[in-house]
Motif scaffolding. Sequence first.
Motif, PDB file in Angstrom:
ATOM      1  N   HIS A 151      74.054   2.174 -25.270  1.00  0.00           N
ATOM      2  CA  HIS A 151      74.841   2.887 -26.267  1.00  0.00           C
ATOM      3  C   HIS A 151      75.567   4.020 -25.549  1.00  0.00           C
ATOM      4  CE1 HIS A 151      72.947   0.806 -29.623  1.00  0.00           C
ATOM      5  NE2 HIS A 151      71.834   0.890 -28.920  1.00  0.00           N
ATOM      6  N   PRO A 152      76.905   3.998 -25.567  1.00  0.00           N
ATOM      7  CA  PRO A 152      77.667   5.030 -24.852  1.00  0.00           C
ATOM      8  C   PRO A 152      77.898   6.283 -25.691  1.00  0.00           C
ATOM      9  CG  PRO A 152      79.160   3.366 -25.701  1.00  0.00           C
ATOM     10  CD  PRO A 152      77.757   2.927 -26.076  1.00  0.00           C
ATOM     11  N   SER A 153      77.960   7.414 -25.015  1.00  0.00           N
ATOM     12  CA  SER A 153      78.382   8.664 -25.641  1.00  0.00           C
ATOM     13  C   SER A 153      79.305   9.366 -24.643  1.00  0.00           C
ATOM     14  CB  SER A 153      77.188   9.543 -26.018  1.00  0.00           C
ATOM     15  OG  SER A 153      76.436   9.883 -24.884  1.00  0.00           O
ATOM     16  N   PRO A 154      80.297  10.104 -25.128  1.00  0.00           N
ATOM     17  CA  PRO A 154      81.248  10.765 -24.226  1.00  0.00           C
ATOM     18  C   PRO A 154      80.548  11.776 -23.315  1.00  0.00           C
ATOM     19  CG  PRO A 154      82.020  10.849 -26.497  1.00  0.00           C
ATOM     20  CD  PRO A 154      80.616  10.343 -26.538  1.00  0.00           C
ATOM     21  N   SER A 155      81.025  11.847 -22.086  1.00  0.00           N
ATOM     22  CA  SER A 155      80.496  12.797 -21.113  1.00  0.00           C
ATOM     23  C   SER A 155      81.521  13.896 -20.882  1.00  0.00           C
ATOM     24  CB  SER A 155      80.213  12.074 -19.795  1.00  0.00           C
ATOM     25  OG  SER A 155      79.901  12.986 -18.775  1.00  0.00           O
ATOM     26  N   GLU A 156      81.064  15.118 -20.741  1.00  0.00           N
ATOM     27  CA  GLU A 156      81.973  16.232 -20.480  1.00  0.00           C
ATOM     28  C   GLU A 156      82.728  16.035 -19.173  1.00  0.00           C
ATOM     29  OE1 GLU A 156      81.227  20.736 -19.405  1.00  0.00           O
ATOM     30  OE2 GLU A 156      80.940  20.390 -21.546  1.00  0.00           O
ATOM     31  N   ARG A 157      82.135  15.342 -18.234  1.00  0.00           N
ATOM     32  CA  ARG A 157      82.744  15.096 -16.923  1.00  0.00           C
ATOM     33  C   ARG A 157      83.805  14.006 -16.993  1.00  0.00           C
ATOM     34  NH1 ARG A 157      81.189  15.853 -11.135  1.00  0.00           N
ATOM     35  NH2 ARG A 157      83.044  14.998 -10.199  1.00  0.00           N
ATOM     36  N   GLY A 158      83.814  13.251 -18.068  1.00  0.00           N
ATOM     37  CA  GLY A 158      84.740  12.136 -18.198  1.00  0.00           C
ATOM     38  C   GLY A 158      83.974  10.838 -18.284  1.00  0.00           C
ATOM     39  N   GLY A 159      84.566   9.850 -18.910  1.00  0.00           N
ATOM     40  CA  GLY A 159      83.885   8.582 -19.075  1.00  0.00           C
ATOM     41  C   GLY A 159      82.768   8.697 -20.096  1.00  0.00           C
ATOM     42  N   MET A 160      81.790   7.843 -19.944  1.00  0.00           N
ATOM     43  CA  MET A 160      80.684   7.787 -20.892  1.00  0.00           C
ATOM     44  C   MET A 160      79.354   7.918 -20.164  1.00  0.00           C
ATOM     45  SD  MET A 160      82.253   7.363 -23.657  1.00  0.00           S
ATOM     46  CE  MET A 160      82.145   6.348 -25.070  1.00  0.00           C
ATOM     47  N   THR A 161      78.373   8.354 -20.917  1.00  0.00           N
ATOM     48  CA  THR A 161      76.986   8.272 -20.481  1.00  0.00           C
ATOM     49  C   THR A 161      76.394   7.126 -21.276  1.00  0.00           C
ATOM     50  OG1 THR A 161      76.839  10.622 -20.029  1.00  0.00           O
ATOM     51  CG2 THR A 161      74.763   9.472 -20.410  1.00  0.00           C
ATOM     52  N   ARG A 162      75.892   6.125 -20.582  1.00  0.00           N
ATOM     53  CA  ARG A 162      75.369   4.921 -21.239  1.00  0.00           C
ATOM     54  C   ARG A 162      73.847   4.970 -21.234  1.00  0.00           C
ATOM     55  NH1 ARG A 162      80.031   2.311 -21.796  1.00  0.00           N
ATOM     56  NH2 ARG A 162      81.662   2.896 -20.345  1.00  0.00           N
ATOM     57  N   ARG A 163      73.278   5.088 -22.430  1.00  0.00           N
ATOM     58  CA  ARG A 163      71.827   5.183 -22.596  1.00  0.00           C
ATOM     59  C   ARG A 163      71.274   3.806 -22.906  1.00  0.00           C
ATOM     60  NH1 ARG A 163      71.062  10.566 -22.779  1.00  0.00           N
ATOM     61  NH2 ARG A 163      72.891  11.776 -23.314  1.00  0.00           N
ATOM     62  N   GLY A 164      70.330   3.359 -22.067  1.00  0.00           N
ATOM     63  CA  GLY A 164      69.759   2.027 -22.205  1.00  0.00           C
ATOM     64  C   GLY A 164      68.430   2.045 -22.931  1.00  0.00           C
ATOM     65  N   PHE A 165      68.355   1.236 -24.003  1.00  0.00           N
ATOM     66  CA  PHE A 165      67.167   1.138 -24.845  1.00  0.00           C
ATOM     67  C   PHE A 165      66.669  -0.297 -24.878  1.00  0.00           C
ATOM     68  CE2 PHE A 165      69.714   4.623 -26.302  1.00  0.00           C
ATOM     69  CZ  PHE A 165      68.822   5.599 -26.683  1.00  0.00           C
ATOM     70  N   CYS A 166      65.401  -0.480 -25.187  1.00  0.00           N
ATOM     71  CA  CYS A 166      64.877  -1.815 -25.446  1.00  0.00           C
ATOM     72  C   CYS A 166      65.464  -2.279 -26.782  1.00  0.00           C
ATOM     73  CB  CYS A 166      63.352  -1.791 -25.523  1.00  0.00           C
ATOM     74  SG  CYS A 166      62.650  -3.365 -26.084  1.00  0.00           S
ATOM     75  N   PRO A 167      66.084  -3.468 -26.816  1.00  0.00           N
ATOM     76  CA  PRO A 167      66.658  -3.942 -28.075  1.00  0.00           C
ATOM     77  C   PRO A 167      65.594  -4.328 -29.101  1.00  0.00           C
ATOM     78  CG  PRO A 167      66.963  -5.572 -26.342  1.00  0.00           C
ATOM     79  CD  PRO A 167      66.347  -4.361 -25.706  1.00  0.00           C
ATOM     80  N   ASP A 168      64.347  -4.518 -28.674  1.00  0.00           N
ATOM     81  CA  ASP A 168      63.273  -4.905 -29.592  1.00  0.00           C
ATOM     82  C   ASP A 168      62.563  -3.705 -30.220  1.00  0.00           C
ATOM     83  OD1 ASP A 168      63.839  -7.578 -29.045  1.00  0.00           O
ATOM     84  OD2 ASP A 168      62.310  -7.710 -27.479  1.00  0.00           O
ATOM     85  N   CYS A 169      62.114  -2.757 -29.370  1.00  0.00           N
ATOM     86  CA  CYS A 169      61.336  -1.631 -29.906  1.00  0.00           C
ATOM     87  C   CYS A 169      62.106  -0.310 -29.939  1.00  0.00           C
ATOM     88  CB  CYS A 169      60.032  -1.458 -29.128  1.00  0.00           C
ATOM     89  SG  CYS A 169      60.226  -0.909 -27.428  1.00  0.00           S
ATOM     90  N   GLY A 170      63.263  -0.257 -29.291  1.00  0.00           N
ATOM     91  CA  GLY A 170      64.076   0.954 -29.308  1.00  0.00           C
ATOM     92  C   GLY A 170      63.675   2.019 -28.302  1.00  0.00           C
ATOM     93  N   SER A 171      62.706   1.740 -27.447  1.00  0.00           N
ATOM     94  CA  SER A 171      62.284   2.739 -26.452  1.00  0.00           C
ATOM     95  C   SER A 171      63.432   3.070 -25.504  1.00  0.00           C
ATOM     96  CB  SER A 171      61.128   2.207 -25.603  1.00  0.00           C
ATOM     97  OG  SER A 171      59.982   2.009 -26.366  1.00  0.00           O
ATOM     98  N   PRO A 172      63.686   4.365 -25.261  1.00  0.00           N
ATOM     99  CA  PRO A 172      64.690   4.738 -24.264  1.00  0.00           C
ATOM    100  C   PRO A 172      64.129   4.496 -22.863  1.00  0.00           C
ATOM    101  CG  PRO A 172      63.707   6.702 -25.229  1.00  0.00           C
ATOM    102  CD  PRO A 172      63.101   5.523 -25.932  1.00  0.00           C
ATOM    103  N   VAL A 173      64.936   3.861 -22.008  1.00  0.00           N
ATOM    104  CA  VAL A 173      64.449   3.489 -20.682  1.00  0.00           C
ATOM    105  C   VAL A 173      65.293   4.084 -19.553  1.00  0.00           C
ATOM    106  CG1 VAL A 173      63.980   1.535 -19.126  1.00  0.00           C
ATOM    107  CG2 VAL A 173      63.410   1.367 -21.560  1.00  0.00           C
ATOM    108  N   ALA A 174      66.614   3.944 -19.630  1.00  0.00           N
ATOM    109  CA  ALA A 174      67.466   4.356 -18.509  1.00  0.00           C
ATOM    110  C   ALA A 174      68.797   4.906 -19.011  1.00  0.00           C
ATOM    111  CB  ALA A 174      67.707   3.176 -17.579  1.00  0.00           C
ATOM    112  N   VAL A 175      69.455   5.647 -18.120  1.00  0.00           N
ATOM    113  CA  VAL A 175      70.778   6.200 -18.401  1.00  0.00           C
ATOM    114  C   VAL A 175      71.669   5.914 -17.205  1.00  0.00           C
ATOM    115  CG1 VAL A 175      72.068   8.333 -18.766  1.00  0.00           C
ATOM    116  CG2 VAL A 175      69.878   8.015 -19.892  1.00  0.00           C
ATOM    117  N   LYS A 176      72.888   5.457 -17.508  1.00  0.00           N
ATOM    118  CA  LYS A 176      73.875   5.190 -16.465  1.00  0.00           C
ATOM    119  C   LYS A 176      75.138   5.993 -16.778  1.00  0.00           C
ATOM    120  CE  LYS A 176      72.309   0.547 -15.342  1.00  0.00           C
ATOM    121  NZ  LYS A 176      72.722  -0.851 -15.162  1.00  0.00           N
ATOM    122  N   PRO A 177      75.397   7.067 -16.013  1.00  0.00           N
ATOM    123  CA  PRO A 177      76.604   7.859 -16.252  1.00  0.00           C
ATOM    124  C   PRO A 177      77.809   7.269 -15.523  1.00  0.00           C
ATOM    125  CG  PRO A 177      75.189   8.940 -14.636  1.00  0.00           C
ATOM    126  CD  PRO A 177      74.477   7.686 -15.070  1.00  0.00           C
TER     127      PRO A 177
END
Length: 158
Positions: free
Chosen positions: A83-109
């Motif tokens: 799920h992307p959200s805007p980053s102040e630096r530009g582009g997006m911060t992409r937050r990776g979750f488990c599609p089954d339980c919703g646990s947050p796992v990783a972030v890719k800026p």
Amino acid sequence: MKLQEMETETRTNRIDHKTTGMKIPFSGGCACGAIRYESTAEPVLMFHCHCRDCQRASGGPYSSYVIVPTEAFKLLQGSLRFHPSPSERGGMTRRGFCPDCGSPVAVKPDAAPQLVGIRTASLDDPSWFNPQVDVWTSDAHPWDQMNPTLPKFEKYTV
């Protein structure tokens, strides 16, 4: 503050792998077990992020991360939903979750494609996590009792 500047500032807070019990590779996953990952490199940086996005994503006053090189982070099982959200630096911060339980796992800026942020709650053994800095303290809540010995940065852009 850039990553290289933060690394220089935090050299005295580096982890001592002999005393923390951290082993490479290290692994983790989501709450339901659908996602499993491994990192084959030691962390570049470990920190607490107090930005509003991390507060909302974690449901708490901050999110804690172990940062590793992208090429060292391997999904062994399952696929993350990003799920992307805007980053102040530009582009997006992409937050990776488990599609089954919703646990947050990783972030890719987008601003630092060479890095992956692993959520410490997803580690199989989070006991070795040793935060080196608090970032985005400009968004921290007044009731958030940060560790006074950690360096503080008002913002954080990689």
